[in-house]
Design an enzyme around this catalytic site. Structure first.
Site, short mmCIF file in Angstrom:
data_model
loop_
_atom_site.label_atom_id
_atom_site.label_comp_id
_atom_site.label_asym_id
_atom_site.label_seq_id
_atom_site.Cartn_x
_atom_site.Cartn_y
_atom_site.Cartn_z
N HIS A 146 0.87 -1.18 0.00
CA HIS A 146 0.00 0.00 0.00
C HIS A 146 0.91 1.23 0.00
O HIS A 146 1.10 1.89 1.02
CB HIS A 146 -0.90 0.01 1.24
CG HIS A 146 -2.06 -0.93 1.17
ND1 HIS A 146 -1.99 -2.26 1.48
CD2 HIS A 146 -3.37 -0.71 0.82
CE1 HIS A 146 -3.18 -2.83 1.34
NE2 HIS A 146 -4.03 -1.91 0.94
N GLU A 193 -6.16 -4.73 -6.47
CA GLU A 193 -7.54 -4.19 -6.51
C GLU A 193 -7.66 -3.02 -7.49
O GLU A 193 -8.44 -2.09 -7.27
CB GLU A 193 -8.01 -3.80 -5.10
CG GLU A 193 -8.03 -4.98 -4.15
CD GLU A 193 -8.43 -4.62 -2.72
OE1 GLU A 193 -8.77 -3.46 -2.44
OE2 GLU A 193 -8.38 -5.53 -1.86
N TRP A 224 -10.40 2.94 -5.62
CA TRP A 224 -10.10 3.53 -4.30
C TRP A 224 -8.61 3.77 -4.08
O TRP A 224 -8.24 4.45 -3.14
CB TRP A 224 -10.70 2.68 -3.18
CG TRP A 224 -10.52 1.19 -3.34
CD1 TRP A 224 -9.46 0.44 -2.92
CD2 TRP A 224 -11.43 0.28 -3.97
NE1 TRP A 224 -9.65 -0.88 -3.25
CE2 TRP A 224 -10.85 -1.01 -3.89
CE3 TRP A 224 -12.67 0.43 -4.60
CZ2 TRP A 224 -11.48 -2.15 -4.41
CZ3 TRP A 224 -13.29 -0.71 -5.12
CH2 TRP A 224 -12.70 -1.97 -5.02
N TYR A 281 -14.56 -9.52 -0.27
CA TYR A 281 -15.03 -9.51 1.12
C TYR A 281 -16.55 -9.59 1.16
O TYR A 281 -17.22 -8.99 0.31
CB TYR A 281 -14.59 -8.21 1.81
CG TYR A 281 -13.10 -8.16 2.06
CD1 TYR A 281 -12.55 -8.67 3.22
CD2 TYR A 281 -12.23 -7.62 1.10
CE1 TYR A 281 -11.18 -8.65 3.45
CE2 TYR A 281 -10.86 -7.60 1.32
CZ TYR A 281 -10.34 -8.11 2.49
OH TYR A 281 -8.99 -8.10 2.71
N GLU A 333 -7.09 -11.99 -1.21
CA GLU A 333 -7.62 -11.46 0.05
C GLU A 333 -9.06 -11.90 0.14
O GLU A 333 -9.78 -11.88 -0.85
CB GLU A 333 -7.63 -9.92 0.09
CG GLU A 333 -6.30 -9.27 0.36
CD GLU A 333 -6.42 -7.74 0.41
OE1 GLU A 333 -7.43 -7.19 0.90
OE2 GLU A 333 -5.48 -7.09 -0.06
N TRP A 378 -7.74 -11.36 5.89
CA TRP A 378 -7.14 -10.09 6.27
C TRP A 378 -6.88 -10.01 7.77
O TRP A 378 -7.13 -10.95 8.51
CB TRP A 378 -7.98 -8.92 5.72
CG TRP A 378 -7.14 -7.71 5.49
CD1 TRP A 378 -7.28 -6.48 6.08
CD2 TRP A 378 -5.98 -7.61 4.64
NE1 TRP A 378 -6.29 -5.64 5.65
CE2 TRP A 378 -5.48 -6.30 4.77
CE3 TRP A 378 -5.31 -8.50 3.79
CZ2 TRP A 378 -4.33 -5.86 4.09
CZ3 TRP A 378 -4.18 -8.07 3.11
CH2 TRP A 378 -3.70 -6.76 3.27
N ARG A 379 -6.36 -8.91 8.21
CA ARG A 379 -5.72 -8.81 9.52
C ARG A 379 -6.70 -8.77 10.70
O ARG A 379 -7.84 -8.33 10.55
CB ARG A 379 -4.82 -7.58 9.53
CG ARG A 379 -5.53 -6.27 9.29
CD ARG A 379 -4.59 -5.16 8.85
NE ARG A 379 -5.18 -3.85 9.14
CZ ARG A 379 -4.85 -3.13 10.19
NH1 ARG A 379 -3.94 -3.54 11.04
NH2 ARG A 379 -5.43 -1.96 10.39
N HIS A 419 -12.16 -4.90 13.76
CA HIS A 419 -11.55 -5.09 12.43
C HIS A 419 -10.74 -6.38 12.49
O HIS A 419 -9.53 -6.37 12.71
CB HIS A 419 -10.67 -3.88 12.10
CG HIS A 419 -10.19 -3.85 10.67
ND1 HIS A 419 -11.04 -3.89 9.58
CD2 HIS A 419 -8.94 -3.78 10.14
CE1 HIS A 419 -10.34 -3.82 8.46
NE2 HIS A 419 -9.06 -3.78 8.78
C1 BMA Z 1 -7.24 -2.22 5.04
C2 BMA Z 1 -7.46 -2.01 6.51
C3 BMA Z 1 -6.57 -0.86 6.94
C4 BMA Z 1 -5.12 -1.17 6.59
C5 BMA Z 1 -4.98 -1.54 5.12
C6 BMA Z 1 -3.58 -1.99 4.77
O1 BMA Z 1 -8.06 -3.24 4.56
O2 BMA Z 1 -7.12 -3.17 7.22
O3 BMA Z 1 -6.69 -0.68 8.33
O4 BMA Z 1 -4.28 -0.08 6.89
O5 BMA Z 1 -5.88 -2.58 4.82
O6 BMA Z 1 -3.18 -3.11 5.48
#
Ligand code: BMA
Length: 378
Positions: free
Chosen positions: A135, A198, A203, A270, A306, A337-338, A346
């Site tokens: 990113h 993406e 975006w 997602y 993802e 994802w995280r 989140h």
């Molecule tokens: C997005 C979110 C953000 C994050 C970005 C990069 O989907 O999780 O909070 O900064 O990914 O990891």
């Protein structure tokens, strides 16, 4: 213990594990070498052969930033949410290089790059696979990846553009990081690199509305050539990943830079609260069928680069929505994802006590769903 001391202890443990595993890895390599002729793509990257072999075993499950933080903890004061729930690690580990372009010590989600490097080395030592997205900031405005609205940014970083040198300097930093990923024997660690993802959405500044197909392809090709030819990186497998909303094969391939520049094809998708499980599942199956056909025609590995449903609000989402949607799709892995430590709600994989925990364990017990143990067992 100070953070650095703890890191040293962890690294020492990791090294011990590396020693144990390196013997197994040599065996694994020899096996693969014996029949690798057919699986080698444009460059001699072992990871691709391994991934092709793994597809026959099942779908690998991945997690973004798994070792760095999770719900209620941050490294070194805690451990993988997946490990806490399953007593096993994911098979694929996602990381993001966003921030490296500014020589920042931390990525955009506060993961120190020094830790990230050690995590990636550890992952390789235990037989897991690393994938890196990026990113990166907007090189013209200095704002983040989401700074959109200007159709000249991509053009400006291409050869001949006003910001081309800035972009090359950014790539130098990425290259230095990736070149430093070496195992205990000093061999480069093969990783997946997934830049400019993406791009079918708008975006990010490299997104659909902000550059022409030709500009996007040139950006990709330049990046690939710069890293592999100028910087001589041999350890990269390139993943091309669109957003999930493409309409058919032609649209998916509109900005495809060409078979010589791509090793993995995938998309990010997602579920959101407005979609029913059935709608999401049907849409996912449909897109995976398109991806499968593209992967077959272009002889590429495919992946869900993802995926997830924030907060996993359904107890049985894993076995009733995710699993039936991906079975038979031929994908190599699905990266969830995280689990953000600093953003409540989140998260995309369960932590101890989360409502879908039991069902997630059920998913992990499926023979063709691969977490680390099943992936590495002989
Ligand atoms: C997005 C979110 C953000 C994050 C970005 C990069 O989907 O999780 O909070 O900064 O990914 O990891």
């Amino acid at each position: 213990m100070s953070e650095m001391k703890k890191l040293s202890v962890i690294t020492a443990l990791a090294l011990a594990v590396i020693l144990l595993y390196s013997g197994c890895k040599v065996m694994k390599r020899q096996n693969i070498d014996a029949h690798s002729g057919a699986t080698k793509v444009q460059h001699d990257n072992m990871l691709l052969s391994v991934m092709k072999d793994n597809v026959a075993k099942g779908i690998m499950i991945g997690h973004q930033d798994d070792l760095a933080y999770g719900i209620g903890w941050k490294f070194p004061n805690g451990k993988s949410d997946v490990y806490k729930v399953l007593g096993d690690y994911p098979a694929v580990f996602g990381w993001d290089l966003g921030g490296i372009e500014n020589a920042s010590a931390y990525n955009l989600d506060s993961v120190p790059f020094e830790y990230m490097k050690r995590f990636a080395i550890f992952v390789d030592s235990i037989g897991g696979i690393n994938t890196f997205s990026w990113h990166l900031d907007n090189p013209v405005t200095g704002e983040d990846s989401w700074e959109t609205g200007d159709k000249t940014v991509v053009k400006n970083i291409l050869p001949g553009g006003n910001y081309h040198n800035v972009y090359k300097q950014w790539l130098d930093k990425v290259a230095a990081f990736l070149a430093d990923l070496k195992d205990i024997d000093g061999n480069s660690i093969n990783v997946i690199f997934r830049p400019f993802h993406e791009h079918t959405g708008s975006w990010f500044w490299w997104g659909d509305k902000w550059c022409t197909p030709d500009e996007y392809k040139q950006l990709w090709q330049f990046t690939h050539n710069y890293l592999t030819k100028e910087k001589h990186l041999k350890n990269l497998v390139f993943a091309y990943s669109t957003a999930g909303d493409f309409n058919g094969e032609e649209e998916y391939l509109t900005k495809y830079p060409g078979d010589a520049y791509v090793d993995i094809v995938g998309f990010d998708m997602y579920q959101n609260e407005k979609e029913s499980n059935t709608d999401f599942s049907n849409q996912l199956k449909n897109q995976l069928a398109v991806l499968k056909s593209i992967a077959e025609k272009h002889s590429k590995i495919s992946a869900l680069t993802e995926i997830g449903y924030e907060q996993i609000p359904y107890k049985t989402w894993w076995t009733e929505v995710f699993l039936p949607s991906v079975q038979g799709s031929g994908i190599s892995y699905a990266l969830f994802w995280r689990n953000a430590a600093n953003r409540p709600n989140h998260y995309y994989l369960p932590y101890p006590g989360q409502k879908s925990e039991t069902d997630f364990k059920k998913l992990a017990s499926e023979p063709n769903v691969l977490f680390l143990k099943k992936l590495t067992q002989k």
